[in-house]
Write an enzyme that holds these catalytic residues in place. Structure first.
Site, PDB file in Angstrom:
ATOM      1  N   HIS A   1       0.822  -1.213   0.000  1.00  0.00           N
ATOM      2  CA  HIS A   1       0.000   0.000   0.000  1.00  0.00           C
ATOM      3  C   HIS A   1       0.859   1.266   0.000  1.00  0.00           C
ATOM      4  CE1 HIS A   1      -3.032   2.641   2.374  1.00  0.00           C
ATOM      5  NE2 HIS A   1      -3.480   2.539   1.142  1.00  0.00           N
TER       6      HIS A   1
ATOM      7  N   HIS B   1      -1.385  11.309  -1.920  1.00  0.00           N
ATOM      8  CA  HIS B   1      -2.666  10.823  -1.417  1.00  0.00           C
ATOM      9  C   HIS B   1      -3.656  11.962  -1.194  1.00  0.00           C
ATOM     10  CE1 HIS B   1      -5.598   9.502   1.605  1.00  0.00           C
ATOM     11  NE2 HIS B   1      -5.467   8.315   1.027  1.00  0.00           N
TER      12      HIS B   1
HETATM   13  O1  G3P Z   1      -6.386   1.675  -3.260  1.00  0.00           O
HETATM   14  C1  G3P Z   1      -6.865   1.270  -2.033  1.00  0.00           C
HETATM   15  C2  G3P Z   1      -6.550   2.211  -0.912  1.00  0.00           C
HETATM   16  O2  G3P Z   1      -5.344   2.859  -1.137  1.00  0.00           O
HETATM   17  C3  G3P Z   1      -7.640   3.204  -0.722  1.00  0.00           C
HETATM   18  O3  G3P Z   1      -7.454   4.016   0.400  1.00  0.00           O
HETATM   19  O4  G3P Z   1      -7.058   6.262   1.293  1.00  0.00           O
HETATM   20  O5  G3P Z   1      -5.231   4.609   1.290  1.00  0.00           O
HETATM   21  O6  G3P Z   1      -5.963   5.635  -0.832  1.00  0.00           O
HETATM   22  P1  G3P Z   1      -6.378   5.172   0.536  1.00  0.00           P
HETATM   23 MG    MG Z   2      -4.796   4.546  -2.303  1.00  0.00          MG
END
Ligand code: G3P
Ligand code: MG
Length: 249
Positions: free
Chosen positions: A15, A57
């Site tokens: 992630h 982000h």
């Molecule tokens: O792509 C899945 C995840 O990254 C969504 O949440 O807020 O971490 O971008 P966020």
């Molecule tokens: Mg994301």
């Protein structure tokens, strides 16, 4: 790109590059994830004022860089001079924001998988999808086997991506249940539905599979959650915990 490409991702996906262990959405994070054996990465992409796709982000620069204000209000030439590492730790001071072009070079050189989350500045949903779709075709031309998966919480962003890059795979992100989610994913021509892990029970996995799509989740960091998700039959997990889950597992 005419034909439907093969599914491009392994089970484990890091992630924002390497979760929280390195500054999110920078190449330093990708490198740390890779050092832990990860071969696929999720990251968040949006547009600079002059339409250059880059990783960030939040809509604002404040949390994860030395900049401030809306990222969409600044040119890539200005953004590329910011420090996106020192907020995280001294070891990463001076780490720049990553352009999509730099990320493409990195993942292609290593034959890594990529999940590009379209994270538009509000009001730029369709444009972000269109521009990122066009850029993916330019940057990945000739390496179709490793095309990224484009995902978004915003159906309009996925529509934009389909307009410019219909052959690049799409995934619908879902944070909370809504009645029309499966129809939406199908009518957007998605190959995957990616939900908050709390939503991905066995029935939902089965519904997604019955519709011919992959079932992925974010962001699972806990062993018992991962065991439950595996039992439910998920096809992939996006995690922060790259130091806990070895992708060979
Ligand atoms: O792509 C899945 C995840 O990254 C969504 O949440 O807020 O971490 O971008 P966020
Ligand atoms: Mg994301």
């Amino acid at each position: 790109i005419a034909s439907t490409p093969a599914w491009p991702l392994p089970f484990w996906i890091a992630h924002r590059g390497a979760g929280k262990l390195a500054p999110e959405n920078t190449l330093a994070a990708f490198r740390l994830g890779a050092a832990h054996g990860y071969r696929a990465f999720e990251c968040d992409v949006k547009l600079s004022l002059d339409g250059v796709p880059f990783l960030l982000h939040d809509s604002s620069l404040r949390r994860t860089s030395t900049g401030s204000g809306l990222a969409s209000a600044q040119s890539w030439s200005d953004l590329s001079r910011l420090d996106a590492g020192s907020w995280h730790s001294r070891a990463h001071a001076g780490e720049p924001l990553a352009s999509l072009e730099a990320v493409a070079r990195f993942v292609q050189a290593n034959r890594f998988g990529l999940n590009l989350e379209l994270k538009p500045t509000p009001g730029q949903e369709r444009l972000t999808g269109q521009v990122v779709g066009r850029e993916v075709l330019r940057l990945w031309g000739g390496v179709e086997a490793h095309l990224p998966l484009l995902s978004s919480f915003e159906p309009v962003a996925l529509e934009g991506a389909r307009e410019t890059a219909p052959g690049v795979p799409r995934g619908l992100l879902l944070d909370s249940p809504r009645e029309s989610w499966l129809d939406e994913a199908q009518s957007l021509g998605c190959v995957a539905v990616i939900t908050n892990y709390r939503l991905m029970d066995a029935a939902r996995v089965q519904a997604i599979h019955a519709a011919g799509m992959k079932a992925l989740v974010y962001t699972a960091n806990d062993e018992s959650v991962v065991a439950w998700l595996r039992a439910n039959g998920v096809d992939g997990i996006i995690t922060d915990a790259v130091d806990r889950f070895a992708p060979g597992d």
